[in-house]
Design an enzyme around this catalytic site. Structure first.
Site, PDB file in Angstrom:
ATOM      1  N   ARG A  33       0.771  -1.164   0.142  1.00 30.90           N
ATOM      2  CA  ARG A  33       0.007   0.089  -0.043  1.00 30.90           C
ATOM      3  C   ARG A  33       0.796   1.212  -0.091  1.00 30.90           C
ATOM      4  O   ARG A  33       1.841   1.169   0.688  1.00 30.90           O
ATOM      5  CB  ARG A  33      -0.946   0.016   1.239  1.00 30.90           C
ATOM      6  CG  ARG A  33      -1.993  -1.020   1.322  1.00 30.90           C
ATOM      7  CD  ARG A  33      -3.246  -0.789   0.582  1.00 30.90           C
ATOM      8  NE  ARG A  33      -4.137  -1.670   0.871  1.00 30.90           N
ATOM      9  CZ  ARG A  33      -5.502  -1.581   0.263  1.00 30.90           C
ATOM     10  NH1 ARG A  33      -5.771  -0.673  -0.159  1.00 30.90           N
ATOM     11  NH2 ARG A  33      -6.120  -2.625   0.482  1.00 30.90           N
ATOM     12  N   ASP A  34       0.483   2.144  -0.734  1.00 32.14           N
ATOM     13  CA  ASP A  34       1.212   3.396  -0.711  1.00 32.14           C
ATOM     14  C   ASP A  34       0.982   4.256   0.547  1.00 32.14           C
ATOM     15  O   ASP A  34      -0.229   4.140   0.906  1.00 32.14           O
ATOM     16  CB  ASP A  34       0.527   4.376  -1.884  1.00 32.14           C
ATOM     17  CG  ASP A  34       1.648   5.667  -2.058  1.00 32.14           C
ATOM     18  OD1 ASP A  34       2.315   5.662  -3.393  1.00 32.14           O
ATOM     19  OD2 ASP A  34       1.606   6.449  -1.302  1.00 32.14           O
ATOM     20  N   ASN A  91       5.985   6.937 -12.879  1.00 37.67           N
ATOM     21  CA  ASN A  91       6.421   8.110 -12.980  1.00 37.67           C
ATOM     22  C   ASN A  91       8.057   8.185 -13.267  1.00 37.67           C
ATOM     23  O   ASN A  91       8.630   7.279 -12.481  1.00 37.67           O
ATOM     24  CB  ASN A  91       6.287   9.072 -11.636  1.00 37.67           C
ATOM     25  CG  ASN A  91       4.824   9.443 -11.642  1.00 37.67           C
ATOM     26  OD1 ASN A  91       4.142   9.533 -12.453  1.00 37.67           O
ATOM     27  ND2 ASN A  91       4.400   9.032 -10.359  1.00 37.67           N
ATOM     28  N   HIS A 104       8.321   1.518  -9.777  1.00 39.24           N
ATOM     29  CA  HIS A 104       7.289   0.954  -9.080  1.00 39.24           C
ATOM     30  C   HIS A 104       6.111   1.585 -10.152  1.00 39.24           C
ATOM     31  O   HIS A 104       5.936   2.464 -10.745  1.00 39.24           O
ATOM     32  CB  HIS A 104       6.981   1.667  -7.827  1.00 39.24           C
ATOM     33  CG  HIS A 104       7.288   3.088  -7.618  1.00 39.24           C
ATOM     34  ND1 HIS A 104       8.486   3.584  -7.782  1.00 39.24           N
ATOM     35  CD2 HIS A 104       6.559   4.242  -7.781  1.00 39.24           C
ATOM     36  CE1 HIS A 104       8.430   5.085  -7.602  1.00 39.24           C
ATOM     37  NE2 HIS A 104       7.323   5.231  -7.610  1.00 39.24           N
ATOM     38  N   HIS A 106       2.231   2.401  -9.999  1.00 40.01           N
ATOM     39  CA  HIS A 106       1.190   2.627  -9.267  1.00 40.01           C
ATOM     40  C   HIS A 106       0.006   2.153  -9.792  1.00 40.01           C
ATOM     41  O   HIS A 106      -0.289   2.244 -10.971  1.00 40.01           O
ATOM     42  CB  HIS A 106       1.075   4.264  -9.257  1.00 40.01           C
ATOM     43  CG  HIS A 106       2.192   5.133  -8.754  1.00 40.01           C
ATOM     44  ND1 HIS A 106       2.050   5.799  -7.291  1.00 40.01           N
ATOM     45  CD2 HIS A 106       3.306   5.611  -9.135  1.00 40.01           C
ATOM     46  CE1 HIS A 106       3.069   6.419  -7.098  1.00 40.01           C
ATOM     47  NE2 HIS A 106       3.880   6.307  -8.032  1.00 40.01           N
TER      48      HIS A 106
HETATM   49  P1  AMP Z   1       6.700   8.420  -7.246  1.00 38.72           P
HETATM   50  O1  AMP Z   1       6.400   9.928  -6.870  1.00 38.72           O
HETATM   51  O2  AMP Z   1       5.983   7.849  -8.544  1.00 38.72           O
HETATM   52  O3  AMP Z   1       8.079   8.120  -7.085  1.00 38.72           O
HETATM   53  O4  AMP Z   1       5.882   7.397  -5.947  1.00 38.72           O
HETATM   54  C1  AMP Z   1       6.616   7.082  -4.824  1.00 38.72           C
HETATM   55  C2  AMP Z   1       5.375   6.660  -3.999  1.00 38.72           C
HETATM   56  O5  AMP Z   1       6.082   6.184  -2.866  1.00 38.72           O
HETATM   57  C3  AMP Z   1       4.625   7.988  -3.544  1.00 38.72           C
HETATM   58  O6  AMP Z   1       3.185   7.975  -3.887  1.00 38.72           O
HETATM   59  C4  AMP Z   1       4.697   7.785  -2.000  1.00 38.72           C
HETATM   60  O7  AMP Z   1       3.484   8.312  -1.267  1.00 38.72           O
HETATM   61  C5  AMP Z   1       5.260   6.510  -1.777  1.00 38.72           C
HETATM   62  N1  AMP Z   1       5.944   6.268  -0.492  1.00 38.72           N
HETATM   63  C6  AMP Z   1       6.769   7.007   0.186  1.00 38.72           C
HETATM   64  N2  AMP Z   1       7.272   6.458   1.062  1.00 38.72           N
HETATM   65  C7  AMP Z   1       6.520   5.348   1.236  1.00 38.72           C
HETATM   66  C8  AMP Z   1       6.535   4.260   2.282  1.00 38.72           C
HETATM   67  N3  AMP Z   1       7.426   4.284   3.405  1.00 38.72           N
HETATM   68  N4  AMP Z   1       5.619   3.382   2.170  1.00 38.72           N
HETATM   69  C9  AMP Z   1       4.795   3.265   1.156  1.00 38.72           C
HETATM   70  N5  AMP Z   1       4.741   4.063   0.138  1.00 38.72           N
HETATM   71  C10 AMP Z   1       5.628   5.118   0.347  1.00 38.72           C
END
Ligand code: AMP
Length: 118
Positions: A33-34, A91, A104, A106
């Protein structure tokens, strides 16, 4: 065992060094989960292999990326969103808002998602 990049948050989640709400894992992929969900269902589908961005993919990764995309469809179905609709996003780099440099996918679902995205 997949090497952990010591400065990579997602490698640490995969290794269990940082907590994460894991919804799926197998030998090549972990989904969790995000932490800051942007929709009722917001899952990150992450390869165990540390790949910084899509720019770093090599032909050998084709099967892995295909499995990530198929897992997104499978999780959407498992959560009942496959007919309503869902969004899948990678992204890449600054202008797209990539903040974690370990690829990753989404998976977002559960609300109407606007297009074009912001
Ligand atoms: P991006 O901006 O596409 O690199 O996505 C990174 C995602 O990682 C964001 O949606 C953050 O909310 C998520 N994220 C950051 N730290 C954590 C964490 N510790 N556990 C789960 N998701 C995270």
């Amino acid at each position: 065992m997949t090497p952990t990049h010591t400065d990579c948050l997602f490698c640490k989640i995969i290794a269990g060094e940082v907590p994460g709400t894991i919804v799926f894992q197998d030998e090549s992929i972990v989904a969790f989960r995000d932490v800051s969900p942007q929709a009722p269902l917001h899952v990150l589908i992450v390869p165990r292999k540390h790949i910084p961005s899509l720019n770093d993919l090599v032909p050998d990764d084709d099967g892995l990326v295909g499995s990530m995309v198929r897992l997104a469809a499978s999780l959407a179905k498992e959560h009942g969103y496959h007919e309503r609709g869902y969004r899948t996003v990678f992204n890449t780099n600054g202008e797209a808002g990539q903040t974690v440099f370990h690829i990753h996918l989404h998976l977002l679902a559960g609300r109407r998602l606007i297009w074009p995205p912001g």
